[in-house]
Design an enzyme around this catalytic site. Structure first.
Site, short mmCIF file in Angstrom:
data_model
loop_
_atom_site.label_atom_id
_atom_site.label_comp_id
_atom_site.label_asym_id
_atom_site.label_seq_id
_atom_site.Cartn_x
_atom_site.Cartn_y
_atom_site.Cartn_z
NE ARG A 1 -1.04 0.35 -7.53
CZ ARG A 1 -0.23 0.75 -7.58
NH1 ARG A 1 0.89 0.99 -8.58
NH2 ARG A 1 0.59 0.81 -6.35
CG HIS B 1 2.52 3.85 -2.06
ND1 HIS B 1 1.28 3.48 -2.51
CD2 HIS B 1 3.28 2.57 -1.77
CE1 HIS B 1 1.23 2.10 -2.88
NE2 HIS B 1 2.31 1.45 -2.18
#
Ligand code: FAD
Length: 639
Positions: A275, A255
């Site tokens: 994000r 990740h």
């Protein structure tokens, strides 16, 4: 000899995360007596940590969404190596499974007009993740557990016994799976399993014709990981030892955004929702560097300028998405490159900035867990300052090779669902596609196991008494070899984690992976003489000694497959073979175990995608992934 507690069930589900709970609910609904077993406390499974949400093409926020778009996104995310049938079932069934959770009592966040709200995530064309703030997994586990309790209430009303049809065994670790002998009628089938209670150290045996593995992932074989102590690849290893096969083990998801500071929390996840909700990545020079890292295959779908990327948050139909929302493999590699080029943050990550993008109130409302996580663990106020983040080992795409419709492995009676199963996500999983995977294939595995039990027509495969004795001896080995010079399990684990982190990590090279394989042989020798002190009552050293056996076998699979695949695709990046190669797309690397720590690998052709599904893609796109030969059957012809 010790008296061993013994139970009989129709279906035993190992794992009480989303996949295991959903499987057990289904098996019980099919009238099967079902056990749910978990290594940790009930409710502490990994699923509870899921933050961002659950992907399902409900089209609530953007009506253009549908299963075909979700299917396409999933295949693209996995670089077309996915088991397409699983991706199809997943895209089609996820919306129903999410709705069903609401009928069990879940309550997702809402749109203004009262529908289940959906958020943006990397690789998903439309807002698609049903969520509850950034605590979606918590709501999912809470709901599924509540459903188990409500079924138990029903059973009580009918039989006077809460546990008549569904019983939970927690803090109970399974160490062996039993099969019938190859020479018997119904040979080579599942017969039961064996384990110990963490609190007392006492052994327990379950006789059952069907077992569903729902044990989650393998992250604890890596030093920097978002995974908790439970993720030692037990299900992967149990399956291998039972004679099942694993696929896609070279594909691990790093990740892009784990915490990098302070050291004690390194690896803890920073959700992609940061994000998805507008957060941007910058290097030490303040540059939004992701614009430099959009690969050709994705160029048409991503914004070229910051202005366009920013407009997308409010007008997604007329602008392209910002490259911070590329699939995870791309973002993780980009961060890695920036840090290597000397443009990293003070603690070896990059900056993730939400403070300059949303108001403090909005941040606290949308990302409450992240706000607290940084405040408490790093003393950073994310409403005022950027976070420092870097890649962390997060998810294993690889897992048990299963039939896509029934979730049964090669071994009759052995099923797998959730993170422990392989195929669905191909070479890279899109965020949000795991929670949906759990409920879609959790249900299917419960159904598959029930149908399998019915197909036996009342025959009960018998556990061999010698197998039970052997399982017991093996579990006690770390005590009995307590002579001198035995290895400390914590030291061996650290060596294993460092080896995998440094030599089979985010970027791989043949010579490094070969070194890792050698090191793993040494570690295997040491693991055999691991000794523990004290007794069997809650002894973490003993537990780890038993877990090590699994971590080692799984690490061997990862390293072997990583060496074999000479290309870069999704969660497998080879420095010495940096490009994606169509000749590798249709090959699966299939692993089986020969004995304790000898892993065998063969290449296997993927089943070609059904033509009607292939036709959902434009030929020009397929050409980026497929060989010309394979495209002969496309509606537009291979050209
Ligand atoms: P788990 O939920 O991990 O459950 C595994 C179960 O197996 C546990 O009960 C464990 O005790 C048991 N078990 C293991 N070994 C044994 C054994 N030997 N004996 C008995 N029991 C055993 N995915 C998304 O889709 N969206 C997200 O927003 C998201 N966020 C995430 C955030 C974090 C921090 C992490 C780590 C993951 C996230 N993921 C997300 C991924 C997703 O949460 C996991 O892939 C998923 O929860 C796995 O579910 P599972 O049911 O397969 O396994």
């Amino acid at each position: 000899t010790e008296e061993i507690e013994r139970y009989e069930f129709d279906v035993v589900v190992i794992g009480a995360g989303g996949a295991g709970l959903r499987a057990a609910i289904e098996a019980r609904a099919q009238g099967k007596r079902t056990a749910i077993i978990s290594k940790s406390l009930f409710g502490k499974a990994h699923t509870v940590m899921a933050e961002g949400g659950c992907a399902a093409a409900m089209g609530n926020v953007n009506p253009n969404d549908n299963w075909q778009v979700h299917f396409r996104d999933t295949m693209r995310g996995g670089k077309f190596l996915n088991n397409w049938r699983m991706a199809e079932l997943h895209a089609k069934e996820a919306p129903d499974r999410v709705w069903e959770l609401e009928t069990y009592g879940a309550l997702f966040d809402r749109t203004k007009d009262g529908k289940i709200s959906q958020r943006n995530f990397g690789g998903h064309s439309y807002p698609r993740l049903a969520h509850v703030g950034d605590r979606t997994g918590l709501e999912m586990i809470r709901t599924l557990q509540q459903k188990v309790v409500s079924l138990q209430q029903e059973d009580y009303a009918e039989t006077g016994d809460y546990e008549a049809n569904i019983r939970v065994f927690h803090e109970c670790t399974i160490t062996e799976i039993f099969k019938t002998g190859d020479d018997e009628n119904h040979g080579g089938r599942i017969a039961g399993c064996f384990g110990y209670y963490r609190a007392t150290g006492k052994f327990v045996r379950f006789d059952a014709p069907a077992i569903v593995l729902a044990t989650g992932g393998v992250g604890k074989s890596y030093q920097v990981t978002s995974n908790s102590w439970e993720y030692t690849g037990d299900g992967h290893a149990l399956a291998l030892r039972a004679g099942a096969t694993l696929i896609n083990m070279e594909f691990l998801q790093f990740h892009p955004t784990g915490m990098v500071w302070p050291p004690s929390v390194k690896g803890i996840l920073v959700t992609e929702s940061v994000r998805g909700d507008g957060g941007v990545l910058r290097n030490s020079e303040g540059e939004r560097f992701m614009f430099k890292y959009v690969p050709d295959v994705f160029r048409e779908q991503y914004a070229e300028t910051e202005e366009e990327g920013d407009r997308w948050y409010t007008d997604a139909d007329n602008n392209r998405r910002p490259p911070e929302l590329l699939p995870r493999d791309e973002v993780a590699r980009a961060i890695n490159s920036e840090v290597k080029a000397g443009r990293g943050s003070p603690h070896g990550g990059v900056f993730l900035d939400i403070a300059s993008r949303l108001s403090p109130e909005e941040i606290q409302k949308r990302l409450p867990s992240m706000y607290h996580q940084f405040k408490e663990l790093a003393d950073v106020d994310i409403t005022k300052e950027p976070m420092e983040v870097g890649p962390t080992c997060h998810y294993v795409m690889g897992g048990v090779e299963v039939d896509p419709d029934t979730a049964m492995s090669k071994v009759p009676g052995l099923f797998a669902a959730g993170e422990v199963a392989g195929g669905m996500h191909g070479s890279n999983r899109l965020g949000g596609n795991s929670l949906s995977d759990l409920i879609v294939f959790g249900r299917r595995s419960g159904l598959g196991a029930s149908e399998y039990v019915d197909s036996l027509g009342g025959v009960r495969p018998a556990v061999r008494i010698d197998d039970v004795a052997q399982a017991q001896d093996r579990a006690l080995l770390p005590f009995s070899s307590a002579t001198e010079g035995g290895e400390n399990p914590f030291v061996v684990q650290l060596e294993l984690q460092k080896t995998m982190n440094d030599l089979v990590g985010i970027i791989r090279k043949a010579d490094e992976v070969e070194l890792a394989l050698k090191a793993l042989q040494d570690i295997a020798t040491k693991a055999k003489t691991v000794t523990v002190e004290g007794g069997r009552v809650f002894n973490p050293g003993w537990h780890l000694a038993l877990d090590l056996r699994n971590m080692l076998l799984v690490s061997l699979c990862v390293a072997k497959a990583a060496l074999e695949r000479q290309e870069s695709r999704g969660g497998h990046t080879r420095d010495d073979f940096p490009v994606m190669d169509s000749d590798w797309r249709h090959l699966l690397l299939v692993l089986s175990a020969n004995g304790e720590d000898d892993v065998h690998l063969v290449r296997q052709e993927q089943v070609p995608m059904r033509p009607d599904l292939l036709d959902l893609f434009e030929l020009d796109e397929l050409k980026k992934y497929y060989t010309g030969e394979e495209l002969g059957g496309h509606r537009a012809g291979a050209g």
